[in-house]
Design a protein around this motif. Structure first.
Motif, mmCIF file in Angstrom:
data_model
loop_
_atom_site.group_PDB
_atom_site.id
_atom_site.type_symbol
_atom_site.label_atom_id
_atom_site.label_comp_id
_atom_site.label_asym_id
_atom_site.label_seq_id
_atom_site.Cartn_x
_atom_site.Cartn_y
_atom_site.Cartn_z
ATOM 1 N N UNK A 89 0.808 -1.220 0.000
ATOM 2 C CA UNK A 89 0.000 0.000 0.000
ATOM 3 C C UNK A 89 0.843 1.272 0.000
ATOM 4 N N UNK A 90 2.110 1.138 0.331
ATOM 5 C CA UNK A 90 2.981 2.308 0.434
ATOM 6 C C UNK A 90 3.800 2.551 -0.830
ATOM 7 N N UNK A 91 3.475 1.827 -1.905
ATOM 8 C CA UNK A 91 4.174 2.001 -3.171
ATOM 9 C C UNK A 91 3.170 2.254 -4.295
ATOM 10 N N UNK A 92 3.653 2.904 -5.353
ATOM 11 C CA UNK A 92 2.826 3.218 -6.513
ATOM 12 C C UNK A 92 2.191 1.933 -7.072
ATOM 13 N N UNK A 95 -1.481 5.648 -3.043
ATOM 14 C CA UNK A 95 -1.086 6.912 -2.443
ATOM 15 C C UNK A 95 -1.715 7.026 -1.065
ATOM 16 N N UNK A 96 -0.974 7.611 -0.133
ATOM 17 C CA UNK A 96 -1.517 7.822 1.209
ATOM 18 C C UNK A 96 -2.678 8.810 1.127
ATOM 19 N N UNK A 97 -3.754 8.502 1.830
ATOM 20 C CA UNK A 97 -4.967 9.325 1.762
ATOM 21 C C UNK A 97 -5.195 9.982 3.120
ATOM 22 N N UNK A 112 1.203 -1.015 13.935
ATOM 23 C CA UNK A 112 0.516 0.132 14.530
ATOM 24 C C UNK A 112 0.008 1.119 13.488
ATOM 25 N N UNK A 113 0.304 0.881 12.214
ATOM 26 C CA UNK A 113 -0.105 1.805 11.162
ATOM 27 C C UNK A 113 -1.622 1.821 11.025
ATOM 28 N N UNK A 114 -2.225 3.004 11.154
ATOM 29 C CA UNK A 114 -3.671 3.160 11.037
ATOM 30 C C UNK A 114 -4.038 4.046 9.848
ATOM 31 N N UNK A 115 -3.112 4.223 8.914
ATOM 32 C CA UNK A 115 -3.336 5.113 7.783
ATOM 33 C C UNK A 115 -4.251 4.472 6.746
ATOM 34 N N UNK A 116 -4.753 5.329 5.854
ATOM 35 C CA UNK A 116 -5.544 4.879 4.720
ATOM 36 C C UNK A 116 -4.789 5.198 3.432
ATOM 37 N N UNK A 117 -5.069 4.398 2.395
ATOM 38 C CA UNK A 117 -4.419 4.560 1.103
ATOM 39 C C UNK A 117 -5.481 4.444 0.011
ATOM 40 N N UNK A 118 -5.165 4.989 -1.167
ATOM 41 C CA UNK A 118 -6.146 4.956 -2.245
ATOM 42 C C UNK A 118 -5.461 4.868 -3.597
ATOM 43 N N UNK A 119 -6.174 4.301 -4.565
ATOM 44 C CA UNK A 119 -5.696 4.239 -5.943
ATOM 45 C C UNK A 119 -6.169 5.436 -6.753
ATOM 46 N N UNK A 125 -11.008 4.155 0.114
ATOM 47 C CA UNK A 125 -9.731 4.175 0.822
ATOM 48 C C UNK A 125 -9.504 2.792 1.420
ATOM 49 N N UNK A 126 -8.225 2.398 1.523
ATOM 50 C CA UNK A 126 -7.855 1.058 1.960
ATOM 51 C C UNK A 126 -6.927 1.127 3.160
#
Length: 282
Positions: A89-92, A95-97, A112-119, A125-126
């Motif tokens: 999720x952290x690579x192309x 993108x971090x959302x 512990x990562x609670x971030x969201x990502x998106x295409x 968001x994922x």
């Protein structure tokens, strides 16, 4: 838990820009192979032109994504697997959302990562979350504005023909597919009062239904036929919905489950027999 039978009652259609469909489909398949390689719930296609959006306009202050997808991975199956999913999720093309006004809580887990990502800004968001007990879960969540939450529960119960499992006062879910170690869920989450929803126009939920004529008058927004078997509408917060007509037999199992819950029929075969007798009435 016995494996749920029959075809999936819901799929998620994602509309990619021209020339990007194959890449996004491969990206999703590679990510989901770590949790449910046998389930293909996400289908990517390329849009033919500009998206058309109808219905009520949402206030400009809308800022919380209308849909998220979370992978709850079990820590007992290995740390490397957890970090491999997060690394993807952290690579192309991911993108971090950034999501505003979401309270951060301390996470005692290794991941512990609670971030969201998106295409894409108009796609769900994922995120990846760690669990230490129970089954692994692939959860598609629809976020509902405070006043629409109760109505949304009734709407999706009607479409799916099954009752929601209420876990908290502001959260419920439907199990769409399950094995002993994995569960696919559609969940509804109520947002705090005053926070509105930002529906994702490149994301469409498609549900298989047996009856469309009786369903259309009960929907909160116009329902437009787009083919001989599919109708398009939206829920209370503007999330796009496709209703696909399927033959009665293809959806009989889900009808039986709903009949058991609603009418108290304990035996699934007995429910199926009664449903066949009521085929023209249900």
């Amino acid at each position: 838990m016995d494996e749920t039978q029959g075809p999936l009652a819901m799929t998620v259609h994602l509309l990619a820009n021209s020339g990007h469909g194959s890449l996004l489909q491969r990206t999703l398949d590679q990510l989901l192979d770590c949790i449910c390689p046998e389930v293909r719930i996400f289908q990517v296609s390329e849009r033919a032109g500009a998206l058309e959006f109808y219905g009520k306009s949402l206030p400009k202050r809308s800022r919380f994504p209308g849909m998220s997808v979370l992978l709850f991975l079990h820590e007992s199956l290995g740390e490397e697997r957890l970090f491999r999913a997060l690394d993807a999720l952290q690579h192309s093309p991911w993108q971090c959302y950034p999501i505003q006004d979401v309270p951060r809580r301390l996470c005692p887990y290794l991941l512990a990562n609670q971030d969201f990502y998106s295409l894409d800004s108009q796609m769900p968001v994922w995120g990846v979350r760690q669990v230490h007990c129970g089954t692994e879960i692939l959860r598609v969540t629809l976020y509902c504005s405070f006043d629409n939450y109760e109505d949304a529960i009734r709407l999706y119960e009607m479409i799916l023909q099954r009752e929601a499992t209420l876990q908290k006062s502001n959260f419920c879910f439907f199990v769409l597919y399950a094995t002993e170690s994995f569960s696919l869920q559609l969940s509804l989450k109520q947002l705090p009062l005053g926070m509105s929803v930002d529906p994702k126009e490149s994301s469409v939920l498609q549900f298989k239904v047996q009856e469309i004529g009786q369903l259309v008058p009960l929907l909160p927004n116009p329902c437009i036929p787009i083919s001989s078997t599919r109708w398009q509408t939206q829920d209370y917060d503007g999330n796009k919905i496709l209703l696909q007509m399927v033959p009665w037999e293809a959806g009989l199992f889900h009808k039986c489950q709903w009949y058991q819950q609603a009418c108290g029929e304990r035996d699934c075969r007995a429910a199926a027999t009664q449903l066949e007798c009521r085929k023209g009435k249900v």
